[in-house]
Design a protein around this motif. Structure first.
Motif: not given
Length: 152
Positions: A127-152
């Protein structure tokens, strides 16, 4: 020759046991305090108010994100509420293990098309977490945590 168990022996064993327990607790407490990263915020109340305002602005954008990995190739898609690809002003991604920071990775995202990025990432299974940060064109900050599973 047998030795008699006296009150002094019982007292010595009891005191020794408690001294050992207290000593271990002191070592653990000192190590815990030394490893604490520090103060996160001066006022939790003010931070919570800012968090709610930022979250409301982020939710108003209606952005959705999806992340997948296949054979060392990471694929990120970011869409707006209408399902169109988004081109944020700034974009960052950090891959983290949920339990520790030693394996943190900062993949270099390369744009493929509007709303699609790819990067190379060699991740150990699990299991991994991907912490995404982005800025919209209007300056709004976006923060998302996306779970990611990596198989064998």
């Amino acid at each position: 020759m047998t030795r008699e168990l006296t009150g002094r022996h019982v007292l010595a064993v009891t005191v020794g046991a408690f001294a050992l327990i207290i000593g271990v607790n002191l070592v653990m407490a000192v190590n815990a305090v030394r490893s604490f990263p520090g103060l996160e915020t001066r006022s939790a109340y003010i931070s919570s108010q800012q968090f709610e305002a930022e979250r409301a602005a982020q939710m108003a954008l209606g952005w959705t994100a999806a992340l997948s990995i296949d054979d060392g190739r990471l694929l990120l898609t970011l869409q707006d509420a209408q399902g169109q690809g988004v081109r944020p002003k700034a974009l960052g991604l950090v891959l983290r293990r949920p339990t520790h920071q030693q394996a943190d990775q900062h993949p270099r995202l390369q744009a493929e098309a509007a709303g699609r990025w790819q990067a190379e990432a060699r991740l150990a299974p699990g299991n991994w977490n991907a912490d995404l940060t982005a800025q919209a064109a209007d300056g709004t900050q976006v923060r998302l945590r996306l779970p990611l599973y990596v198989g064998n």
